[in-house]
Design an enzyme around this catalytic site. Structure first.
Site, PDB file in Angstrom:
ATOM      1  N   ARG A   1       0.845  -1.211   0.000  1.00 23.04           N
ATOM      2  CA  ARG A   1       0.000   0.000   0.000  1.00 23.04           C
ATOM      3  C   ARG A   1       0.869   1.246   0.000  1.00 23.04           C
ATOM      4  O   ARG A   1       2.028   1.200   0.418  1.00 23.04           O
ATOM      5  CB  ARG A   1      -0.834   0.056   1.293  1.00 23.04           C
ATOM      6  CG  ARG A   1      -2.053  -0.774   1.267  1.00 23.04           C
ATOM      7  CD  ARG A   1      -3.066  -0.321   2.317  1.00 23.04           C
ATOM      8  NE  ARG A   1      -2.657  -0.497   3.689  1.00 23.04           N
ATOM      9  CZ  ARG A   1      -2.741   0.451   4.610  1.00 23.04           C
ATOM     10  NH1 ARG A   1      -3.183   1.664   4.299  1.00 23.04           N
ATOM     11  NH2 ARG A   1      -2.366   0.210   5.859  1.00 23.04           N
TER      12      ARG A   1
ATOM     13  N   TYR B   1       6.347   9.271  17.103  1.00 22.30           N
ATOM     14  CA  TYR B   1       6.708   9.111  15.682  1.00 22.30           C
ATOM     15  C   TYR B   1       7.998   9.883  15.360  1.00 22.30           C
ATOM     16  O   TYR B   1       8.892   9.365  14.684  1.00 22.30           O
ATOM     17  CB  TYR B   1       5.541   9.619  14.842  1.00 22.30           C
ATOM     18  CG  TYR B   1       5.666   9.429  13.349  1.00 22.30           C
ATOM     19  CD1 TYR B   1       5.421   8.196  12.757  1.00 22.30           C
ATOM     20  CD2 TYR B   1       5.981  10.500  12.519  1.00 22.30           C
ATOM     21  CE1 TYR B   1       5.498   8.032  11.376  1.00 22.30           C
ATOM     22  CE2 TYR B   1       6.053  10.354  11.138  1.00 22.30           C
ATOM     23  CZ  TYR B   1       5.808   9.116  10.564  1.00 22.30           C
ATOM     24  OH  TYR B   1       5.880   8.958   9.210  1.00 22.30           O
TER      25      TYR B   1
ATOM     26  N   ILE C   1       3.199   4.397  -0.137  1.00 21.82           N
ATOM     27  CA  ILE C   1       4.552   4.634  -0.642  1.00 21.82           C
ATOM     28  C   ILE C   1       5.220   3.292  -0.955  1.00 21.82           C
ATOM     29  O   ILE C   1       5.894   3.135  -1.970  1.00 21.82           O
ATOM     30  CB  ILE C   1       5.380   5.431   0.398  1.00 21.82           C
ATOM     31  CG1 ILE C   1       4.797   6.844   0.580  1.00 21.82           C
ATOM     32  CG2 ILE C   1       6.850   5.508  -0.008  1.00 21.82           C
ATOM     33  CD1 ILE C   1       5.423   7.644   1.718  1.00 21.82           C
TER      34      ILE C   1
ATOM     35  N   GLY D   1       5.368   1.488   8.448  1.00 21.13           N
ATOM     36  CA  GLY D   1       5.324   2.465   9.532  1.00 21.13           C
ATOM     37  C   GLY D   1       3.897   2.798   9.902  1.00 21.13           C
ATOM     38  O   GLY D   1       2.964   2.568   9.119  1.00 21.13           O
TER      39      GLY D   1
HETATM   40  P1  NDP Z   1       0.373   3.440   4.711  1.00 21.81           P
HETATM   41  O1  NDP Z   1      -0.354   3.575   6.010  1.00 21.81           O
HETATM   42  O2  NDP Z   1      -0.309   3.817   3.462  1.00 21.81           O
HETATM   43  O3  NDP Z   1       0.951   1.942   4.566  1.00 21.81           O
HETATM   44  C1  NDP Z   1       1.676   1.371   5.609  1.00 21.81           C
HETATM   45  C2  NDP Z   1       2.178   0.014   5.215  1.00 21.81           C
HETATM   46  O4  NDP Z   1       2.922  -0.534   6.323  1.00 21.81           O
HETATM   47  C3  NDP Z   1       1.059  -0.973   4.946  1.00 21.81           C
HETATM   48  O5  NDP Z   1       1.454  -1.874   3.908  1.00 21.81           O
HETATM   49  C4  NDP Z   1       0.921  -1.725   6.268  1.00 21.81           C
HETATM   50  O6  NDP Z   1       0.389  -3.045   6.138  1.00 21.81           O
HETATM   51  C5  NDP Z   1       2.378  -1.793   6.693  1.00 21.81           C
HETATM   52  N1  NDP Z   1       2.519  -2.005   8.126  1.00 21.81           N
HETATM   53  C6  NDP Z   1       2.058  -1.234   9.124  1.00 21.81           C
HETATM   54  N2  NDP Z   1       2.356  -1.776  10.320  1.00 21.81           N
HETATM   55  C7  NDP Z   1       3.024  -2.924  10.068  1.00 21.81           C
HETATM   56  C8  NDP Z   1       3.580  -3.949  10.879  1.00 21.81           C
HETATM   57  N3  NDP Z   1       3.530  -3.912  12.221  1.00 21.81           N
HETATM   58  N4  NDP Z   1       4.183  -5.008  10.276  1.00 21.81           N
HETATM   59  C9  NDP Z   1       4.236  -5.076   8.931  1.00 21.81           C
HETATM   60  N5  NDP Z   1       3.743  -4.135   8.105  1.00 21.81           N
HETATM   61  C10 NDP Z   1       3.126  -3.082   8.664  1.00 21.81           C
HETATM   62  O7  NDP Z   1       1.711   4.293   4.928  1.00 21.81           O
HETATM   63  P2  NDP Z   1       2.491   5.265   3.913  1.00 21.81           P
HETATM   64  O8  NDP Z   1       2.634   4.611   2.611  1.00 21.81           O
HETATM   65  O9  NDP Z   1       1.887   6.598   3.997  1.00 21.81           O
HETATM   66  O10 NDP Z   1       3.908   5.355   4.656  1.00 21.81           O
HETATM   67  C11 NDP Z   1       4.980   4.486   4.346  1.00 21.81           C
HETATM   68  C12 NDP Z   1       6.192   4.914   5.153  1.00 21.81           C
HETATM   69  O11 NDP Z   1       6.527   6.250   4.842  1.00 21.81           O
HETATM   70  C13 NDP Z   1       5.951   4.869   6.655  1.00 21.81           C
HETATM   71  O12 NDP Z   1       7.118   4.456   7.323  1.00 21.81           O
HETATM   72  C14 NDP Z   1       5.653   6.314   6.995  1.00 21.81           C
HETATM   73  O13 NDP Z   1       5.960   6.614   8.327  1.00 21.81           O
HETATM   74  C15 NDP Z   1       6.577   7.033   6.024  1.00 21.81           C
HETATM   75  N6  NDP Z   1       6.184   8.386   5.709  1.00 21.81           N
HETATM   76  C16 NDP Z   1       4.956   8.650   5.164  1.00 21.81           C
HETATM   77  C17 NDP Z   1       4.607   9.956   4.862  1.00 21.81           C
HETATM   78  C18 NDP Z   1       3.295  10.303   4.244  1.00 21.81           C
HETATM   79  O14 NDP Z   1       3.023  11.504   4.105  1.00 21.81           O
HETATM   80  N7  NDP Z   1       2.454   9.349   3.825  1.00 21.81           N
HETATM   81  C19 NDP Z   1       5.516  11.068   5.148  1.00 21.81           C
HETATM   82  C20 NDP Z   1       6.778  10.675   5.706  1.00 21.81           C
HETATM   83  C21 NDP Z   1       7.085   9.382   5.977  1.00 21.81           C
HETATM   84  P3  NDP Z   1      -1.224  -3.267   5.956  1.00 21.81           P
HETATM   85  O15 NDP Z   1      -1.534  -2.816   4.560  1.00 21.81           O
HETATM   86  O16 NDP Z   1      -1.423  -4.724   6.141  1.00 21.81           O
HETATM   87  O17 NDP Z   1      -1.874  -2.435   7.003  1.00 21.81           O
END
Ligand code: NDP
Length: 240
Positions: free
Chosen positions: A12, A147, A14, A84
């Site tokens: 999902r 965070y 990024i 994350g």
């Molecule tokens: P999303 O919430 O869209 O996706 C998060 C992904 O991480 C999902 O695939 C989810 O799995 C997976 N995940 C969450 N928890 C766990 C876990 N405990 N074990 C395994 N997988 C897990 O996040 P984003 O795409 O927005 O963010 C991706 C990264 O970028 C993160 O680290 C975030 O902190 C960082 N980031 C994002 C920003 C933004 O503006 N979006 C800005 C700066 C940094 P599932 O689909 O099964 O829930």
């Protein structure tokens, strides 16, 4: 032989864009996820790539999964620590669980995955590790002590590990995205997003592909001289 890239949280947001980018770059991609089965199945159908479910915060689960992935797909050459979560709240009201969940999912996960994958990279004298941190790990953010601490921790982790493995042909870098259009930010109130966009010189949020392209470069042999770096991709919102 096709090289394997592992993207945590790669089904999902990024992570999804990173998985697609690495697949287009010729890698055999394995994405991981935690609970969203619909997104994982859609990802499998769309890409033909494997999507493996486990909790990146759980060392034993990571160990079992990494062993199985390397058995099925061969050695992992590229690791993207992208999974994350946020659990926002002001410190004086924050539950202990929200602190631990965020630290463990965002930061301890980097230890878990690297601890399991780095020994093989060292033995093979090649590897690429890319850690997805955040602008809020660089500048702090109201309501995000957990965070911001986790994401800042990832930057120190990246630099220290980069020193340890540089002579072994392994690079370790961190990307700090600014605000990117994903489910994570879709949950924010529109007025909060509007006020953030007013602080971004390019006057818009970023797109997942704009992070994925950077990951693909860092994951390539061309990026051999870049290690221990913190690379911002934030539309100019925070310039260090
Ligand atoms: P999303 O919430 O869209 O996706 C998060 C992904 O991480 C999902 O695939 C989810 O799995 C997976 N995940 C969450 N928890 C766990 C876990 N405990 N074990 C395994 N997988 C897990 O996040 P984003 O795409 O927005 O963010 C991706 C990264 O970028 C993160 O680290 C975030 O902190 C960082 N980031 C994002 C920003 C933004 O503006 N979006 C800005 C700066 C940094 P599932 O689909 O099964 O829930």
């Amino acid at each position: 032989m096709t090289k394997t890239a592992l993207v945590t949280g790669g089904t999902r947001g990024i992570g999804h864009a990173i998985s697609l980018g690495l697949q287009q770059a010729g890698f055999s991609v394995v994405a991981t996820y935690h609970g969203n089965e619909d997104a994982a199945q859609k990802f499998r159908d769309e890409t033909g790539c494997a999507a493996v479910k486990f909790d990146v915060a759980d060392y034993a689960a990571c160990e079992q999964a990494v062993q199985q992935i390397e058995k099925d797909h061969g050695p992992i050459e590229v690791l993207v620590n992208n999974a994350g979560i946020t659990r926002d709240g002001m410190l004086h009201k924050m539950a202990k669980e929200s602190w631990h969940e965020v630290i463990e999912t965002n930061l301890t996960s980097c230890f878990n995955m690297c601890r399991l994958i780095v020994p093989g990279m060292r033995e093979r004298s090649y590897g690429r590790i890319i850690n997805i941190s955040s602008i809020n790990g660089q500048k702090g953010q109201f309501g995000q002590t957990n965070y911001s601490a986790a994401k800042a921790g990832m930057l120190g982790f990246t630099k220290a590990l980069a020193m340890e493995v540089a002579a072994k042909g392994v690079t370790v870098n961190a990307i700090c995205p600014g605000y990117i259009e994903t489910d994570m930010t879709a949950g924010m109130k529109q007025e909060v997003l509007d006020s953030i966009i007013r602080q971004i010189p390019v006057t818009r949020m970023g797109k997942p592909d704009e992070i994925a392209d950077l990951v693909c470069f860092l994951a390539s042999p061309k990026a051999a001289f870049i290690t221990g770096a913190t690379i911002a991709a934030n539309g100019g919102q925070y310039m260090v």
